[in-house]
Design a protein around this motif. Structure first.
Motif, mmCIF file in Angstrom:
data_model
loop_
_atom_site.group_PDB
_atom_site.id
_atom_site.type_symbol
_atom_site.label_atom_id
_atom_site.label_comp_id
_atom_site.label_asym_id
_atom_site.label_seq_id
_atom_site.Cartn_x
_atom_site.Cartn_y
_atom_site.Cartn_z
ATOM 1 N N LYS A 80 0.825 -1.206 0.000
ATOM 2 C CA LYS A 80 0.000 0.000 0.000
ATOM 3 C C LYS A 80 0.861 1.259 0.000
ATOM 4 O O LYS A 80 0.538 2.242 -0.678
ATOM 5 C CB LYS A 80 -0.943 0.000 1.207
ATOM 6 N N LEU A 81 1.945 1.236 0.765
ATOM 7 C CA LEU A 81 2.843 2.383 0.808
ATOM 8 C C LEU A 81 3.462 2.638 -0.564
ATOM 9 O O LEU A 81 3.530 3.778 -1.020
ATOM 10 C CB LEU A 81 3.937 2.175 1.858
ATOM 11 N N SER A 83 2.240 1.852 -3.505
ATOM 12 C CA SER A 83 1.194 2.409 -4.372
ATOM 13 C C SER A 83 0.949 3.878 -4.061
ATOM 14 O O SER A 83 0.808 4.700 -4.962
ATOM 15 C CB SER A 83 -0.113 1.634 -4.212
ATOM 16 N N TRP A 84 0.914 4.201 -2.778
ATOM 17 C CA TRP A 84 0.663 5.580 -2.375
ATOM 18 C C TRP A 84 1.797 6.498 -2.836
ATOM 19 O O TRP A 84 1.543 7.592 -3.345
ATOM 20 C CB TRP A 84 0.492 5.646 -0.860
ATOM 21 N N GLN A 87 1.592 7.126 -6.516
ATOM 22 C CA GLN A 87 0.514 8.085 -6.788
ATOM 23 C C GLN A 87 0.952 9.508 -6.444
ATOM 24 O O GLN A 87 0.681 10.444 -7.193
ATOM 25 C CB GLN A 87 -0.751 7.701 -6.013
ATOM 26 N N GLN A 88 1.630 9.678 -5.305
ATOM 27 C CA GLN A 88 2.111 11.004 -4.910
ATOM 28 C C GLN A 88 3.097 11.555 -5.933
ATOM 29 O O GLN A 88 3.062 12.736 -6.272
ATOM 30 C CB GLN A 88 2.782 10.943 -3.529
#
Length: 112
Positions: A80-81, A83-84, A87-88
């Motif tokens: 998840k990190l 992916s985040w 995205q950032q």
């Protein structure tokens, strides 16, 4: 003043009851470490103290050490990190591109 307002919109104030933290004032002109011990004092704090003035994100995370259960949690957290962060980075590139266009004097671009 605009830069400071931008920072204030993103930062959150921490209290001593919220656990360990490191506070930076004026990009490392003053550093406060609260309940920071061990490896953090040898690696993370010196890194934060060496940050130079430049617009870039800094992400710090800690994973839970231990058993197989926490290993599964850590692997999910890592996915998840990742992916985040991706995205950032995408959003930052788009934002930087829009700022460059605005600074380039492209008057044909609508602003809202």
């Amino acid at each position: 003043k605009e830069r400071i307002a931008n920072y204030e919109s993103a930062y959150e104030t921490l209290g001593d009851d919220e656990g360990a933290y490191v506070k930076l004032y004026n990009i490392s002109s003053k550093v406060t470490a609260h309940q920071v011990f061990g490896r953090m004092t040898k690696s993370v704090v010196p890194y934060l103290m060496s940050i130079h003035v430049a617009p870039r994100p800094v992400f710090l995370c800690a994973l839970i050490p231990g058993t197989a259960v926490t290993t599964d949690i850590n692997e999910e957290f890592a996915r998840k990190l990742t992916s985040w962060i991706i995205q950032q980075q995408r959003e930052r590139r788009v934002s930087d591109h829009l700022v460059e266009e605005d600074n380039g004097g492209d008057e044909g671009t609508e602003s809202g």
